[in-house]
Scaffold this active site. Structure first.
Site, PDB file in Angstrom:
ATOM      1  N   ARG A 252       0.843  -1.213   0.000  1.00 61.48           N
ATOM      2  CA  ARG A 252       0.000   0.000   0.000  1.00 61.48           C
ATOM      3  C   ARG A 252       0.871   1.253   0.000  1.00 61.48           C
ATOM      4  NH1 ARG A 252      -5.700  -0.175   1.792  1.00 61.48           N
ATOM      5  NH2 ARG A 252      -6.303  -2.348   1.850  1.00 61.48           N
TER       6      ARG A 252
ATOM      7  N   HIS B  40     -18.911  10.646   2.867  1.00 59.71           N
ATOM      8  CA  HIS B  40     -19.304   9.315   3.356  1.00 59.71           C
ATOM      9  C   HIS B  40     -20.823   9.233   3.430  1.00 59.71           C
ATOM     10  CE1 HIS B  40     -18.993   5.560   5.536  1.00 59.71           C
ATOM     11  NE2 HIS B  40     -19.917   6.030   6.355  1.00 59.71           N
TER      12      HIS B  40
ATOM     13  N   ASP C 199     -13.084   7.183   8.612  1.00 62.84           N
ATOM     14  CA  ASP C 199     -14.312   7.968   8.798  1.00 62.84           C
ATOM     15  C   ASP C 199     -14.412   8.569  10.192  1.00 62.84           C
ATOM     16  OD1 ASP C 199     -15.903   5.329   6.956  1.00 62.84           O
ATOM     17  OD2 ASP C 199     -14.956   7.167   6.224  1.00 62.84           O
TER      18      ASP C 199
HETATM   19  N1  LIG Z   1      -7.319   6.480   6.535  1.00 64.32           N
HETATM   20  C1  LIG Z   1      -8.521   6.689   5.930  1.00 64.32           C
HETATM   21  N2  LIG Z   1      -8.727   6.199   4.692  1.00 64.32           N
HETATM   22  C2  LIG Z   1      -9.920   6.459   4.080  1.00 64.32           C
HETATM   23  C3  LIG Z   1     -10.950   7.176   4.756  1.00 64.32           C
HETATM   24  C4  LIG Z   1     -10.683   7.696   6.053  1.00 64.32           C
HETATM   25  O1  LIG Z   1     -11.539   8.366   6.675  1.00 64.32           O
HETATM   26  N3  LIG Z   1      -9.457   7.429   6.606  1.00 64.32           N
HETATM   27  N4  LIG Z   1     -12.185   7.356   4.149  1.00 64.32           N
HETATM   28  C5  LIG Z   1     -12.373   6.404   3.099  1.00 64.32           C
HETATM   29  C6  LIG Z   1     -13.635   6.221   2.421  1.00 64.32           C
HETATM   30  N5  LIG Z   1     -14.370   5.117   2.984  1.00 64.32           N
HETATM   31  C7  LIG Z   1     -15.502   5.466   3.620  1.00 64.32           C
HETATM   32  O2  LIG Z   1     -15.944   6.641   3.510  1.00 64.32           O
HETATM   33  C8  LIG Z   1     -13.904   3.740   2.899  1.00 64.32           C
HETATM   34  C9  LIG Z   1     -13.278   3.294   1.782  1.00 64.32           C
HETATM   35  C10 LIG Z   1     -12.824   1.955   1.722  1.00 64.32           C
HETATM   36  C11 LIG Z   1     -12.982   1.105   2.742  1.00 64.32           C
HETATM   37  C12 LIG Z   1     -12.433  -0.302   2.647  1.00 64.32           C
HETATM   38  O3  LIG Z   1     -12.635  -1.102   3.526  1.00 64.32           O
HETATM   39  N6  LIG Z   1     -11.676  -0.585   1.530  1.00 64.32           N
HETATM   40  C13 LIG Z   1     -11.025  -1.874   1.342  1.00 64.32           C
HETATM   41  C14 LIG Z   1     -11.108  -2.277  -0.097  1.00 64.32           C
HETATM   42  C15 LIG Z   1     -12.473  -2.237  -0.587  1.00 64.32           C
HETATM   43  C16 LIG Z   1     -12.463  -2.300  -2.116  1.00 64.32           C
HETATM   44  O4  LIG Z   1     -11.376  -2.227  -2.738  1.00 64.32           O
HETATM   45  O5  LIG Z   1     -13.595  -2.340  -2.613  1.00 64.32           O
HETATM   46  C17 LIG Z   1      -9.520  -1.730   1.566  1.00 64.32           C
HETATM   47  O6  LIG Z   1      -8.983  -0.625   1.389  1.00 64.32           O
HETATM   48  O7  LIG Z   1      -8.922  -2.790   1.828  1.00 64.32           O
HETATM   49  C18 LIG Z   1     -13.620   1.575   3.883  1.00 64.32           C
HETATM   50  C19 LIG Z   1     -14.074   2.882   3.965  1.00 64.32           C
HETATM   51  C20 LIG Z   1     -11.262   6.405   2.082  1.00 64.32           C
HETATM   52  N7  LIG Z   1     -10.112   5.988   2.800  1.00 64.32           N
HETATM   53  N1  LIG Z   2     -16.789   4.708   1.875  1.00 61.84           N
HETATM   54  C1  LIG Z   2     -16.763   5.601   0.842  1.00 61.84           C
HETATM   55  C2  LIG Z   2     -18.108   5.517   0.193  1.00 61.84           C
HETATM   56  O1  LIG Z   2     -18.831   4.591   0.424  1.00 61.84           O
HETATM   57  N2  LIG Z   2     -18.371   6.527  -0.620  1.00 61.84           N
HETATM   58  C3  LIG Z   2     -19.620   6.552  -1.335  1.00 61.84           C
HETATM   59  O2  LIG Z   2     -19.470   5.871  -2.577  1.00 61.84           O
HETATM   60  C4  LIG Z   2     -20.369   6.487  -3.527  1.00 61.84           C
HETATM   61  C5  LIG Z   2     -19.556   6.898  -4.737  1.00 61.84           C
HETATM   62  O3  LIG Z   2     -20.422   7.327  -5.751  1.00 61.84           O
HETATM   63  P1  LIG Z   2     -19.835   8.174  -6.979  1.00 61.84           P
HETATM   64  O4  LIG Z   2     -18.630   7.381  -7.532  1.00 61.84           O
HETATM   65  O5  LIG Z   2     -20.965   8.250  -7.949  1.00 61.84           O
HETATM   66  O6  LIG Z   2     -19.397   9.531  -6.458  1.00 61.84           O
HETATM   67  C6  LIG Z   2     -21.003   7.698  -2.828  1.00 61.84           C
HETATM   68  O7  LIG Z   2     -22.279   7.371  -2.310  1.00 61.84           O
HETATM   69  C7  LIG Z   2     -20.033   7.959  -1.680  1.00 61.84           C
HETATM   70  O8  LIG Z   2     -20.629   8.560  -0.531  1.00 61.84           O
END
Ligand SMILES: Nc1nc2c(c(=O)[nH]1)N[C@@H](CN(C=O)c1ccc(C(=O)N[C@@H](CCC(=O)O)C(=O)O)cc1)CN2
Ligand SMILES: NCC(=O)N[C@@H]1O[C@H](COP(=O)([O-])[O-])[C@@H](O)[C@H]1O
Length: 207
Positions: free
Chosen positions: A70, A114, A150
């Protein structure tokens, strides 16, 4: 007189409807941001095609090319953000958890949207969990990104009612409509109320 515009990069993984809302808002001469880059971890993201069609610089840095490293993936993203001249970053449906490498480098100037009323339902599958919990109000949140998922300071929220017969898809659509209004509003407020992101390239002093 048009407003000075802070260069802002957008990170997305998929559809890109929130990115579209930000790009459309930034076309207003009075909006305090210009979109300097749209970057995705997914080369096939429809949001990249949308940004290209809007004539914006785009870049795909596929996390799969970095295996489980990563940090290496994030170093490549950080270099691209620096090259773009971005002064702030908006995560818009960016579905990778960020490590302290990026959250520290962009502390206080990386926003995320979010689909829940944080601190309720952090993480994934927020609409299913809201329905299962029986909440009557749901919505979306724009927050600053920190190391914790989040958990960052909330910049703005918009609420919607949960209606009888709602399904996760119906609820997601009602929340998404609010997202597209909230994100540009929260970004405008962040950039204009937060002199630290002055577009003149002055050193960012994050309170
Ligand atoms: N350190 C942080 N990273 C991210 C945050 C944050 O607040 N702190 N916000 C997110 C967005 N998000 C929710 O809003 C979110 C995105 C992804 C995941 C997750 O579990 N991802 C998995 C992979 C999932 C996939 O590839 O479909 C992973 O990374 O292993 C949880 C929450 C953006 N990042
Ligand atoms: N955890 C992050 C997450 O769930 N984000 C959510 O993914 C969607 C993306 O839509 P978009 O690609 O059309 O903007 C949106 O609903 C956003 O809030």
């Amino acid at each position: 007189m048009s407003t000075a515009k802070t260069p802002v990069a957008i990170l997305l993984s998929g559809r890109g409807s929130n990115a579209t809302a930000l790009i459309t808002a930034a076309q207003d001469p009075d909006f305090p941001a210009r979109i300097c880059l749209v970057l995705s971890n997914n080369p096939d993201a429809p949001g990249l095609d949308m940004a290209r069609a809007a004539g914006l610089p785009t870049l795909a840095i596929d996390h799969r090319s970095f295996g489980k490293d990563r940090a290496a993936h994030e170093r490549a993203i950080h270099a691209a953000l620096e090259d773009s001249g971005a002064q702030a970053v908006c995560l818009a449906g960016y579905m990778r958890l960020l490590t302290p490498y990026l959250t520290t480098a962009w502390a206080g100037r990386m926003l995320n949207i979010h689909p829940s009323l944080l601190p309720s339902f952090p993480g994934l599958h927020t609409h299913e969990r809201a329905l299962a919990a029986g909440v009557r109000l749901h919505g979306c949140t724009v927050h600053l990104v920190t190391e914790g998922m989040d958990e960052g300071p909330i910049l703005g929220q918009a609420a919607v009612p949960v209606l009888p017969g709602d399904t996760p898809d119906l609820l997601a659509a009602r929340v998404l409509q609010q997202e597209h209004g909230l994100y540009p509003l929260a970004l405008r407020h962040f950039l204009t109320q937060n002199p630290a992101t002055a577009p003149n390239g002055a050193a960012l002093v994050v309170a």
